[in-house]
Scaffold this motif. Structure first.
Motif, PDB file in Angstrom:
ATOM      1  N   GLY A  71      31.492 -54.940  63.109  1.00  0.00           N
ATOM      2  CA  GLY A  71      31.641 -55.976  62.079  1.00  0.00           C
ATOM      3  C   GLY A  71      30.055 -57.073  62.402  1.00  0.00           C
ATOM      4  N   THR A  72      29.687 -56.919  61.939  1.00  0.00           N
ATOM      5  CA  THR A  72      28.168 -58.513  62.536  1.00  0.00           C
ATOM      6  C   THR A  72      28.341 -59.740  61.836  1.00  0.00           C
ATOM      7  N   LEU A  73      29.050 -60.728  62.770  1.00  0.00           N
ATOM      8  CA  LEU A  73      28.591 -62.574  63.186  1.00  0.00           C
ATOM      9  C   LEU A  73      26.968 -63.778  63.637  1.00  0.00           C
ATOM     10  N   LYS A  74      27.495 -63.685  61.888  1.00  0.00           N
ATOM     11  CA  LYS A  74      25.527 -64.879  62.049  1.00  0.00           C
ATOM     12  C   LYS A  74      25.935 -65.838  62.154  1.00  0.00           C
ATOM     13  N   HIS A  75      25.489 -66.782  63.113  1.00  0.00           N
ATOM     14  CA  HIS A  75      26.549 -68.438  62.812  1.00  0.00           C
ATOM     15  C   HIS A  75      25.025 -68.942  62.671  1.00  0.00           C
ATOM     16  N   SER A  76      25.480 -70.049  62.319  1.00  0.00           N
ATOM     17  CA  SER A  76      24.249 -70.982  61.689  1.00  0.00           C
ATOM     18  C   SER A  76      23.441 -71.132  62.074  1.00  0.00           C
ATOM     19  N   SER A  77      23.458 -71.374  63.994  1.00  0.00           N
ATOM     20  CA  SER A  77      22.441 -71.323  64.665  1.00  0.00           C
ATOM     21  C   SER A  77      21.850 -70.391  64.764  1.00  0.00           C
ATOM     22  N   GLY A  78      21.897 -69.839  64.021  1.00  0.00           N
ATOM     23  CA  GLY A  78      20.832 -68.096  64.631  1.00  0.00           C
ATOM     24  C   GLY A  78      21.086 -67.549  65.035  1.00  0.00           C
ATOM     25  N   ALA A  79      22.465 -67.878  65.899  1.00  0.00           N
ATOM     26  CA  ALA A  79      23.062 -66.677  67.208  1.00  0.00           C
ATOM     27  C   ALA A  79      23.747 -65.147  66.290  1.00  0.00           C
ATOM     28  N   LEU A  80      24.140 -64.120  66.946  1.00  0.00           N
ATOM     29  CA  LEU A  80      24.348 -63.248  65.627  1.00  0.00           C
ATOM     30  C   LEU A  80      24.887 -62.464  66.720  1.00  0.00           C
ATOM     31  N   TYR A  81      25.981 -62.224  66.634  1.00  0.00           N
ATOM     32  CA  TYR A  81      26.666 -61.080  67.410  1.00  0.00           C
ATOM     33  C   TYR A  81      26.985 -59.332  65.883  1.00  0.00           C
ATOM     34  N   GLU A  82      26.433 -58.372  67.201  1.00  0.00           N
ATOM     35  CA  GLU A  82      27.032 -57.577  66.427  1.00  0.00           C
ATOM     36  C   GLU A  82      27.356 -56.070  67.297  1.00  0.00           C
ATOM     37  N   GLY A  83      28.781 -55.656  66.502  1.00  0.00           N
ATOM     38  CA  GLY A  83      29.287 -54.931  67.545  1.00  0.00           C
ATOM     39  C   GLY A  83      31.195 -55.273  66.937  1.00  0.00           C
ATOM     40  N   GLU A  84      32.142 -54.780  68.256  1.00  0.00           N
ATOM     41  CA  GLU A  84      33.387 -54.967  67.936  1.00  0.00           C
ATOM     42  C   GLU A  84      34.171 -55.465  68.105  1.00  0.00           C
ATOM     43  N   PHE A  85      35.802 -56.148  67.375  1.00  0.00           N
ATOM     44  CA  PHE A  85      35.673 -57.262  67.361  1.00  0.00           C
ATOM     45  C   PHE A  85      37.284 -57.421  67.213  1.00  0.00           C
ATOM     46  N   LYS A  86      38.035 -57.967  68.047  1.00  0.00           N
ATOM     47  CA  LYS A  86      39.757 -57.595  68.049  1.00  0.00           C
ATOM     48  C   LYS A  86      40.446 -59.152  67.955  1.00  0.00           C
ATOM     49  N   ASP A  87      41.258 -59.415  66.805  1.00  0.00           N
ATOM     50  CA  ASP A  87      41.355 -60.364  66.361  1.00  0.00           C
ATOM     51  C   ASP A  87      40.620 -61.971  67.109  1.00  0.00           C
ATOM     52  N   ASN A  88      40.062 -60.868  65.964  1.00  0.00           N
ATOM     53  CA  ASN A  88      38.784 -62.630  65.700  1.00  0.00           C
ATOM     54  C   ASN A  88      38.052 -62.997  67.172  1.00  0.00           C
ATOM     55  N   MET A  89      38.061 -61.883  68.048  1.00  0.00           N
ATOM     56  CA  MET A  89      37.139 -62.299  69.006  1.00  0.00           C
ATOM     57  C   MET A  89      36.415 -61.302  69.303  1.00  0.00           C
ATOM     58  N   TYR A  90      35.215 -61.603  70.096  1.00  0.00           N
ATOM     59  CA  TYR A  90      34.254 -60.234  70.538  1.00  0.00           C
ATOM     60  C   TYR A  90      34.863 -59.110  71.588  1.00  0.00           C
ATOM     61  N   HIS A  91      35.320 -57.860  71.272  1.00  0.00           N
ATOM     62  CA  HIS A  91      35.760 -57.527  71.854  1.00  0.00           C
ATOM     63  C   HIS A  91      35.483 -55.898  71.918  1.00  0.00           C
ATOM     64  N   GLY A  92      35.469 -55.548  72.987  1.00  0.00           N
ATOM     65  CA  GLY A  92      34.571 -53.817  72.984  1.00  0.00           C
ATOM     66  C   GLY A  92      33.204 -53.937  73.157  1.00  0.00           C
ATOM     67  N   ALA A  93      32.199 -52.875  72.683  1.00  0.00           N
ATOM     68  CA  ALA A  93      31.065 -52.501  73.026  1.00  0.00           C
ATOM     69  C   ALA A  93      30.515 -53.393  71.728  1.00  0.00           C
ATOM     70  N   GLY A  94      28.998 -54.065  72.010  1.00  0.00           N
ATOM     71  CA  GLY A  94      28.322 -55.444  71.362  1.00  0.00           C
ATOM     72  C   GLY A  94      26.645 -55.764  71.587  1.00  0.00           C
ATOM     73  N   THR A  95      26.337 -56.463  70.876  1.00  0.00           N
ATOM     74  CA  THR A  95      25.014 -57.247  71.090  1.00  0.00           C
ATOM     75  C   THR A  95      25.239 -58.690  70.384  1.00  0.00           C
ATOM     76  N   TYR A  96      24.948 -59.676  71.142  1.00  0.00           N
ATOM     77  CA  TYR A  96      24.595 -60.853  71.292  1.00  0.00           C
ATOM     78  C   TYR A  96      23.724 -61.104  71.051  1.00  0.00           C
ATOM     79  N   THR A  97      22.757 -61.841  69.806  1.00  0.00           N
ATOM     80  CA  THR A  97      21.367 -62.419  70.396  1.00  0.00           C
ATOM     81  C   THR A  97      21.994 -63.754  70.364  1.00  0.00           C
ATOM     82  N   PHE A  98      21.404 -64.336  71.017  1.00  0.00           N
ATOM     83  CA  PHE A  98      20.900 -65.714  71.250  1.00  0.00           C
ATOM     84  C   PHE A  98      19.732 -66.189  70.316  1.00  0.00           C
ATOM     85  N   PRO A  99      20.296 -67.701  70.206  1.00  0.00           N
ATOM     86  CA  PRO A  99      19.404 -68.276  69.063  1.00  0.00           C
ATOM     87  C   PRO A  99      18.008 -68.197  69.121  1.00  0.00           C
ATOM     88  N   ASP A 100      17.056 -68.477  70.839  1.00  0.00           N
ATOM     89  CA  ASP A 100      16.072 -68.009  71.611  1.00  0.00           C
ATOM     90  C   ASP A 100      15.327 -66.642  71.650  1.00  0.00           C
TER      91      ASP A 100
END
Length: 145
Positions: A71-100
């Protein structure tokens, strides 16, 4: 209801996903698949999109009413996580893009950077190695020659 067959909404457990569009009491929205538990409760399961009133959006797989799978989770801050989730958490391979705009690409364990990964800052410098939460001893900078 619309033109859907009466039985589409009231399927028995195990008959496959049910497509829904739901607005929660707090104003959050969910559009996607649900499944019915043996006790008759509808839970998010399959693929869907959840949009919160504070601007957080998740598009991806659900299981037992939790973000689970790709899945992809986009935060209101502009941060973005694309990857694997488990029980509502980032878990597995993924990419986190910070607001900057800096990124971490690698392994996650229960919302923490954990394992092999690479951090790239906004100037293009990349550090690779083992990440353990907030610690990342022995990282090596990638040289572009």
């Amino acid at each position: 209801m619309s033109d859907k067959k009466k039985g589409d909404f009231f399927r028995t457990p195990g008959e496959g996903p049910i497509k829904v569009s739901y607005i929660f009491p707090n104003g959050d929205r969910y559009e996607g698949e649900c499944s019915k538990t043996p006790s008759g409760v509808l839970m998010r399961g399959g693929v869907g999109k959840h949009t919160s009133t504070d601007g957080v959006t998740y598009i991806g797989e659900w299981h037992d009413d939790k973000m689970h799978g790709r899945g992809t989770l986009k935060h209101s801050s502009g941060a973005l996580y694309e990857g694997e989730f488990k029980d509502n958490m980032y878990h597995g391979a993924g990419t986190y893009t910070f607001p900057d705009g800096s990124t971490y690409k690698g392994q996650f364990h229960e919302n923490r950077l954990e394992g092999e990964g690479a951090f790239a800052n906004t100037h293009g410098l990349v550090w690779m190695g083992e990440f353990h939460g907030k610690a990342a001893l022995g990282l090596k900078m990638q040289l572009n020659i």
